[in-house]
Scaffold this active site. Structure first.
Site, PDB file in Angstrom:
ATOM      1  N   CYS A  74      38.133  26.574 103.614  1.00 27.52           N
ATOM      2  CA  CYS A  74      38.514  27.225 104.867  1.00 27.52           C
ATOM      3  C   CYS A  74      39.490  28.370 104.630  1.00 27.52           C
ATOM      4  O   CYS A  74      39.599  29.271 105.461  1.00 27.52           O
ATOM      5  CB  CYS A  74      39.146  26.209 105.822  1.00 27.52           C
ATOM      6  SG  CYS A  74      37.992  24.963 106.426  1.00 27.52           S
ATOM      7  N   CYS A 134      41.521  31.054 107.143  1.00 28.83           N
ATOM      8  CA  CYS A 134      40.834  31.219 108.428  1.00 28.83           C
ATOM      9  C   CYS A 134      41.369  30.233 109.462  1.00 28.83           C
ATOM     10  O   CYS A 134      41.549  29.044 109.177  1.00 28.83           O
ATOM     11  CB  CYS A 134      39.329  31.017 108.237  1.00 28.83           C
ATOM     12  SG  CYS A 134      38.371  31.120 109.766  1.00 28.83           S
ATOM     13  N   CYS A 151      34.880  25.384 118.830  1.00 32.91           N
ATOM     14  CA  CYS A 151      35.419  25.376 117.465  1.00 32.91           C
ATOM     15  C   CYS A 151      34.318  25.292 116.418  1.00 32.91           C
ATOM     16  O   CYS A 151      34.481  25.772 115.294  1.00 32.91           O
ATOM     17  CB  CYS A 151      36.432  24.247 117.285  1.00 32.91           C
ATOM     18  SG  CYS A 151      35.763  22.568 117.392  1.00 32.91           S
ATOM     19  N   ASP A 175      26.787   6.526 114.315  1.00 35.02           N
ATOM     20  CA  ASP A 175      27.882   6.761 115.256  1.00 35.02           C
ATOM     21  C   ASP A 175      28.201   5.548 116.132  1.00 35.02           C
ATOM     22  O   ASP A 175      28.773   5.688 117.206  1.00 35.02           O
ATOM     23  CB  ASP A 175      27.535   7.975 116.141  1.00 35.02           C
ATOM     24  CG  ASP A 175      28.745   8.503 116.888  1.00 35.02           C
ATOM     25  OD1 ASP A 175      29.860   8.414 116.360  1.00 35.02           O
ATOM     26  OD2 ASP A 175      28.575   8.995 118.017  1.00 35.02           O
ATOM     27  N   CYS A 227      38.736  28.377 114.284  1.00 34.25           N
ATOM     28  CA  CYS A 227      38.509  27.185 115.105  1.00 34.25           C
ATOM     29  C   CYS A 227      39.756  26.836 115.911  1.00 34.25           C
ATOM     30  O   CYS A 227      39.662  26.473 117.093  1.00 34.25           O
ATOM     31  CB  CYS A 227      38.062  26.015 114.238  1.00 34.25           C
ATOM     32  SG  CYS A 227      39.201  25.525 112.930  1.00 34.25           S
ATOM     33  N   CYS A 273      31.962  20.436 124.280  1.00 33.56           N
ATOM     34  CA  CYS A 273      32.468  21.776 123.988  1.00 33.56           C
ATOM     35  C   CYS A 273      32.101  22.109 122.548  1.00 33.56           C
ATOM     36  O   CYS A 273      32.312  21.293 121.654  1.00 33.56           O
ATOM     37  CB  CYS A 273      33.983  21.814 124.185  1.00 33.56           C
ATOM     38  SG  CYS A 273      34.766  23.394 123.809  1.00 33.56           S
ATOM     39  N   CYS A 277      32.894  29.084 113.580  1.00 34.38           N
ATOM     40  CA  CYS A 277      33.105  28.932 112.138  1.00 34.38           C
ATOM     41  C   CYS A 277      32.283  29.953 111.350  1.00 34.38           C
ATOM     42  O   CYS A 277      31.066  30.054 111.534  1.00 34.38           O
ATOM     43  CB  CYS A 277      32.725  27.518 111.701  1.00 34.38           C
ATOM     44  SG  CYS A 277      32.950  27.221 109.926  1.00 34.38           S
ATOM     45  N   CYS A 323      40.100  27.180 120.457  1.00 35.80           N
ATOM     46  CA  CYS A 323      40.162  25.989 121.313  1.00 35.80           C
ATOM     47  C   CYS A 323      40.783  26.330 122.663  1.00 35.80           C
ATOM     48  O   CYS A 323      41.947  26.736 122.728  1.00 35.80           O
ATOM     49  CB  CYS A 323      40.965  24.887 120.629  1.00 35.80           C
ATOM     50  SG  CYS A 323      41.047  23.366 121.604  1.00 35.80           S
TER      51      CYS A 323
END
Length: 287
Positions: free
Chosen positions: A184, A187, A240, A128, A190, A237, A244, A194
């Protein structure tokens, strides 16, 4: 490749797969569109490194393969339970214990060092901190796919994976990708979850509205229009991620004790945090 994978699994990683260093052209196009729309907010480094970020080959022309490693940090309980306790602070699951950058990079260096010694290949490790598109690369390697919230989703680990990268000059056979967004379906949990409607259509996210950005990366006061929605989230946060449906197949990261919540960080009292002076703040959040 088989020895590298086996070594990484012994080192505690949960999944290891290989991607080609030649990324699809549309990744650079999507990144350019994201930046052109200003969705990166004040994260200027995304713009200044956009050219190198578009492909591992741009970062390191000698790269022969991209080894993507995932480490499960899934929580044992409901990470959103503390949102209802208005006198308590909600801290993102990933930040409730030791800094994952340090923990993962140490393991990567050991694995990459042994691989380099065995093969004579040059290696580079990243967690990262380099201009790499880790999530698309992980999807290309088949670790998972980018969901509608743009985060990586795994069939086995849901939304809870730390990602590490080893670039090697040696060419390794790439693994099959999982396909993007194909799992996905219809769906929209997520998107619907938010609090600030930061997630838009077509797998787009506007960091300027995202609570993780506003409470971690944003420099300056948080815009008033988002303050009520933020509630008691003081660092990051998980909404989301947590909603799932694929998370029901994920196991808690019991084996990775370094990622289990530290006693004082799971749901601390807001009043206690407000009373911290600088020395007490550094002691509580050290590491």
């Amino acid at each position: 490749k088989a020895k590298l994978v086996a070594d990484a699994l012994r080192q505690g990683f949960d999944v290891v797969r290989v991607a080609s260093p030649e990324t699809a052209p549309e990744l650079a196009e999507r990144l350019a569109a994201f930046l052109a729309e200003g969705h990166h907010g004040g994260m200027d480094w995304l713009e200044t490194t956009a050219e190198r970020r578009s492909s591992p080959k741009k970062l390191w022309p000698e790269a022969g393969a991209v080894v993507m490693l995932g480490l499960n940090y899934g929580p044992a309980g409901d990470p959103l339970a503390s949102l209802a306790r208005k006198d308590r602070a909600t801290i993102s699951v990933y930040a409730r214990n030791r800094d994952y950058h340090d923990l993962i990079k140490g393991r990567l260096k050991q694995i990459a060092g042994r691989f380099a010694a065995a093969t004579g290949s040059d290696v580079k490790v990243f967690v990262d901190t380099a201009p790499l598109l880790e999530k698309p690369l992980a999807a290309s390697a088949g670790i998972g796919w980018q969901g509608k919230h743009t985060n990586l989703v795994s069939r086995k680990h849901g939304s809870w994976l730390f990602l590490g990268v080893i670039l090697t000059g040696l060419e390794l056979e790439p693994d099959e990708p999982a396909g993007e967004g194909v799992h996905c379906g219809s769906c929209t949990r997520c998107l619907d979850s938010c609090p600030t409607q930061a997630i838009g259509p077509a797998h787009r996210i506007d960091a300027r509205k995202c609570i993780s950005y506003l409470t971690i990366e944003h420099d300056g006061p948080i815009p008033e229009e988002y303050r009520e929605a933020i509630g008691n989230r003081i660092y990051g946060c998980d909404d989301c991620l947590a909603v799932c449906p694929w998370n029901r197949f994920a196991e808690a990261a019991a084996a990775n004790r370094a990622f289990l919540p530290r006693a004082g960080l799971e749901s601390p009292r807001l009043a206690d945090l407000l009373r911290l002076d600088d020395a007490a703040f550094r002691e509580l959040f050290a590491g």
